[in-house]
Design an enzyme around this catalytic site. Structure first.
Site: not given
Ligand code: PEP
Length: 248
Positions: A9-11, A94, A96, A166, A172, A211, A232-233
């Site tokens: 997920n590049w956001k 999501h 967010e 999640e 994050g 994470s 994500g990251g």
């Molecule tokens: C996400 O936003 O879907 C996610 C899992 O982010 P991160 O891996 O950065 O926690």
């Protein structure tokens, strides 16, 4: 046996140049993955993904879609538009979007239906906040989130979704649910899916997100009900994303 899925997920990150370097790096290192792999990118980059990923083992998708098919909905992007650019997945609900855009359980359920109708596989995100976990409400909150989706879904469509657990407090933040904490919620989710369609529940992929990194991926991915990751990251660095794929 459920095939595992590692989805990035590049956001709201990327540029044509940065994406080209990232996608080249992923393609160069991926070989023949044992799992399914996808990247969910900002809508302006669907065309770039189509150009760069067609014929590769990496699928691509969006991070949201409209519940409308077309019309006067300024700023919205429909499922058919995602399909036009070869997307196969779309993230729905999501945290967010739930928190910054006020997306309710009912809207997330509607978006899940719109994705399926468009021929996309929705990756339906659910998860509790830290306060909800600490007050013992995880199952109630996550259960209500998945039940809203299941309530709006035909039983025959249950096998067309992917679920991503999640925990909001892990996204994050560098904090990860322990493998057992995640497994417990995944097992609960699968039980809920089974109330709608018992056979489909055994085949639905339930991803963990929050994470997930090269150094914790393996222990999470060996849990019986963890069928992959929403990353994500760590999906923004080819080396990290590839290391997670190799941990499968
Ligand atoms: C996400 O936003 O879907 C996610 C899992 O982010 P991160 O891996 O950065 O926690």
């Amino acid at each position: 046996m459920r095939r595992k899925l590692i989805a990035g997920n590049w956001k709201m990150n990327g540029s044509l140049a940065a994406n080209a370097a990232l996608l080249d790096g992923i393609k160069a290192g991926i070989n023949q993955p044992v799992c399914a792999v996808a990247v969910c990118v900002p809508a302006p980059y669907f065309a770039q993904c189509k150009a760069e990923l067609t014929g590769s083992p990496v699928a691509w998708g969006g991070q949201d879609l409209s519940v409308h098919e077309s019309g006067a909905y300024t700023g919205e992007v429909s499922g058919a538009m995602l399909r036009d650019f070869g997307c196969t997945y779309v993230i729905v609900g999501h945290s967010e979007r739930r928190s910054y855009h006020g997306e309710s359980n009912a809207l997330v359920a509607q978006k899940t239906g719109s994705a399926i109708k468009s021929g996309l596989t929705p990756i339906v995100c659910v998860g509790e906040s830290l306060a909800e976990r600490e007050s013992g409400q995880t199952d109630a909150v996550v259960g209500a989130q998945i039940d809203a989706v299941l309530g709006a879904l035909d039983a025959g469509d249950v096998n067309k979704i992917v679920v991503a657990y999640e925990p909001v407090w892990a996204i994050g933040t560098g904090k990860t649910a322990t493998p057992q904490m995640a497994q417990d919620v995944h097992a609960m989710l699968r039980t809920r899916l089974a109330t709608k369609n018992a056979a489909a529940a055994t085949s639905v992929q339930i991803l963990y997100g929050g994470s997930m990194k090269p150094d914790n991926a393996r222990e999470l991915l060996t849990m019986p009900d963890i069928d992959g990751g929403l990353i994500g990251g760590a999906s923004l660095k080819a080396a990290d994303f590839l290391a997670i794929i190799r941990a499968v």
